[in-house]
Design an enzyme around this catalytic site. Structure first.
Site, PDB file in Angstrom:
ATOM      1  CG  HIS A 104      -1.611  -1.052   1.609  1.00 39.60           C
ATOM      2  ND1 HIS A 104      -1.148  -2.283   2.239  1.00 39.60           N
ATOM      3  CD2 HIS A 104      -2.796  -1.307   1.538  1.00 39.60           C
ATOM      4  CE1 HIS A 104      -2.148  -3.068   2.387  1.00 39.60           C
ATOM      5  NE2 HIS A 104      -3.602  -2.421   1.903  1.00 39.60           N
ATOM      6  CG  ASP A 107       1.764  -0.828   3.426  1.00 41.01           C
ATOM      7  OD1 ASP A 107       1.093  -0.646   4.311  1.00 41.01           O
ATOM      8  OD2 ASP A 107       1.437  -1.917   2.483  1.00 41.01           O
ATOM      9  CD  GLU A 235      -7.644  -8.774  -0.731  1.00 38.18           C
ATOM     10  OE1 GLU A 235      -6.746  -8.114  -1.388  1.00 38.18           O
ATOM     11  OE2 GLU A 235      -7.728  -8.936   0.400  1.00 38.18           O
ATOM     12  CD  GLU A 271      -6.571 -11.717   2.773  1.00 39.85           C
ATOM     13  OE1 GLU A 271      -6.146 -10.776   1.958  1.00 39.85           O
ATOM     14  OE2 GLU A 271      -6.525 -11.791   3.948  1.00 39.85           O
ATOM     15  CG  HIS A 274     -10.630 -11.652   3.102  1.00 47.06           C
ATOM     16  ND1 HIS A 274     -10.082 -10.683   2.291  1.00 47.06           N
ATOM     17  CD2 HIS A 274      -9.888 -11.362   4.153  1.00 47.06           C
ATOM     18  CE1 HIS A 274      -9.239  -9.650   2.778  1.00 47.06           C
ATOM     19  NE2 HIS A 274      -9.050 -10.197   4.052  1.00 47.06           N
ATOM     20  CG  ASP A 312      -4.782 -11.130   7.599  1.00 42.68           C
ATOM     21  OD1 ASP A 312      -5.562 -11.928   7.014  1.00 42.68           O
ATOM     22  OD2 ASP A 312      -4.473 -10.205   7.700  1.00 42.68           O
TER      23      ASP A 312
HETATM   24  C1  XUL Z   1      -7.325  -6.639   4.580  1.00 40.57           C
HETATM   25  C2  XUL Z   1      -6.328  -7.059   3.302  1.00 40.57           C
HETATM   26  C3  XUL Z   1      -5.732  -5.964   2.650  1.00 40.57           C
HETATM   27  C4  XUL Z   1      -5.942  -6.108   1.222  1.00 40.57           C
HETATM   28  C5  XUL Z   1      -4.942  -4.749   0.482  1.00 40.57           C
HETATM   29  O1  XUL Z   1      -8.181  -7.621   5.249  1.00 40.57           O
HETATM   30  O2  XUL Z   1      -6.490  -8.266   2.936  1.00 40.57           O
HETATM   31  O3  XUL Z   1      -4.179  -6.055   3.004  1.00 40.57           O
HETATM   32  O4  XUL Z   1      -4.954  -7.240   0.823  1.00 40.57           O
HETATM   33  O5  XUL Z   1      -5.414  -3.655   0.826  1.00 40.57           O
HETATM   34 CO    CO Z   2      -5.396  -9.232   1.297  1.00 38.94          CO
END
Ligand code: XUL
Ligand code: CO
Length: 440
Positions: A104, A107, A235, A271, A274, A312
């Site tokens: 990002h 970051d 995403e 992800e 998610h 995560d």
């Molecule tokens: C948050 C997430 C983010 C995205 C990028 O849950 O997964 O880090 O991957 O913004």
């Molecule tokens: Co992500």
């Protein structure tokens, strides 16, 4: 950078040593140049390190502050610290043998007092990133903008009720796209951030979702203007931080993209954690996106079955990575996407070497899953069972229905003549599951 001392002194390049190696700082399965289905593992997997977790993660949680020991974090000036961190990040990528990274904007470079100041810092850090990329051959898998941490984004960015928040976010994405383009980024990600709601009574959902689409169209248009040809991704995530996020799951995202005419420009970045938050398996999300032609890239991690959050964690479960790699191979691979470790070491794993153990484990789990999935495809037993299960559809009636030449009336005629449908056969779920275990 040349001349600076090593951040990870004592750790050399991580090498492939094969399944019987006892060296925990070596790969047992990830052999970058080994061919699987005729393609090197590194091109199947396109591993990326997430800058936010690996180089900005502090280990803080809602119950306590950061715990991470990061001896290189000695600079008090935020820009100088950011520049020094780039050197550490590339040392890590080099030693790990990982070809890509993702970030990002905030970051890699500090958030300034004004937009102009933030942009200036980002440019300075981008210079350093570019220099390192040239020296090392490492690449940017995707870039994105942090449109959720700063309090101006408290109600969302593109979906904020405050129009100037939308405008600021647009400016931030413009800059993030320029930097991603400059660094040769293979993609650009939109994750929901705070695009969603906590309460429907205070939310004009139609207006917010319309604004999100307007925002994404602006980004796609600007990318074209500056010549950025990387892949855009959306995403999915159903909740956290909001109670409901507009990018809920693959099906919701794909519906949004089609409803607003974005389907030609944007694919999915899926992800694992998610998917499970949405009540799906990762395999479901990949299969759904894949069958619709929207499988783009993945954020590799895992949740904890006993904790309901987006924890995560680094993926180590080979059954999971086999499912993932099977779907990826089935739908023709990820490139220009890849496998980005959107994963963080546990708060309790606070030493620098833990960053290596975490990534080595994740890369090996994926390489192992890739080999197993390829073996399953090569021997064809799973496909044979599936073909048998759907065999009736390959007969004359099935072919006529699938080709669109039957109707309710013609099928009524068929069934009136037969009186009853042929008996169903066993689904053989346990046989299928046992077959998968024969490859593990
Ligand atoms: C948050 C997430 C983010 C995205 C990028 O849950 O997964 O880090 O991957 O913004
Ligand atoms: Co992500």
């Amino acid at each position: 950078m040349a001349g600076t001392s090593e951040a990870f002194a004592g750790i050399g390049k991580i090498r492939f040593e094969g399944p019987s190696s006892k060296n925990m700082l070596a790969f047992r399965h990830y052999d970058a140049d080994a061919l699987v289905e005729g393609k090197p593992m590194r091109d199947h997997l396109r591993f990326a390190v997430s800058y936010w977790h690996t180089f900005r993660g502090t280990g803080s949680d809602p119950f306590g502050p950061g715990t991470m020991i990061r001896p290189w974090e000695t600079e008090s000036d935020p820009l100088k610290a950011a520049l020094a961190r780039v050197d550490v990040a590339f040392e890590f990528l080099d030693k790990l043998g990982c070809d890509f990274y993702c970030f990002h904007d905030r970051d890699v470079a500090p958030d300034g007092k004004t937009l102009a100041e933030s942009n200036k810092s980002l440019d300075a850090v981008a210079d350093r990133l570019e220099q390192h990329q040239k020296q090392s051959g490492k690449r940017l898998l995707w870039g994105t903008a942090n449109l959720f941490s700063n309090p101006r984004y408290v109600h969302g960015a593109a979906t904020s009720p405050n129009v100037e928040t939308f405008a600021y976010a647009a400016a931030q994405v413009k800059k993030a796209l320029e930097v991603t383009h400059r660094l040769g980024g293979a993609g650009y990600v939109f994750w929901g951030g705070r695009e969603g709601y906590q309460c429907l009574w205070n939310t004009d959902m139609k207006r917010e979702v319309d604004h999100l689409a307007t925002f994404m169209h602006m980004a796609v248009e600007y990318a074209r203007e500056i010549g950025f040809t990387g892949q855009f991704y959306f995403e999915p995530k159903p909740r956290e931080p909001m109670k409901h996020q507009y990018d809920f799951d693959s099906a919701t995202c794909i519906n949004f993209l089609r409803a607003y005419g974005l389907e030609k420009h944007v694919k999915m970045n899926i992800e694992t954690n998610h998917a499970t938050l949405a009540g799906h398996e990762m395999q479901h999300e990949l299969e759904y996106a894949g069958m619709q032609g929207f499988l783009g890239s993945i954020d590799a991690n895992t949740g904890d079955t006993l904790v309901g959050w987006d924890t995560d964690q680094f993926p180590t479960n080979v059954y999971l990575t086999t499912q993932i790699m099977h779907s990826i191979l089935k739908y023709g691979g990820l490139a220009p996407g890849g496998v980005n470790f959107d994963a963080k070491v546990r708060r309790e794993s606070f030493e620098p070497v833990d960053l290596f153990h975490a990534h080595i484990g994740g890369m090996d789990a994926f390489a192992h899953g890739l080999k197993i999935a390829a073996a399953m495809r090569a021997d064809g037993a799973l496909q044979k069972l599936l073909d048998e299960r759907y065999a009736s559809w390959s007969g004359p009636l099935g072919k006529r229905i699938e080709s669109g030449s039957e109707s309710l009336a013609s099928l009524e005629k068929e069934m009136l003549a037969k009186g009853e449908a042929a008996a169903c056969k066993s689904g053989r779920q346990e046989l299928f599951e046992n077959l998968i275990n024969t490859y593990l």
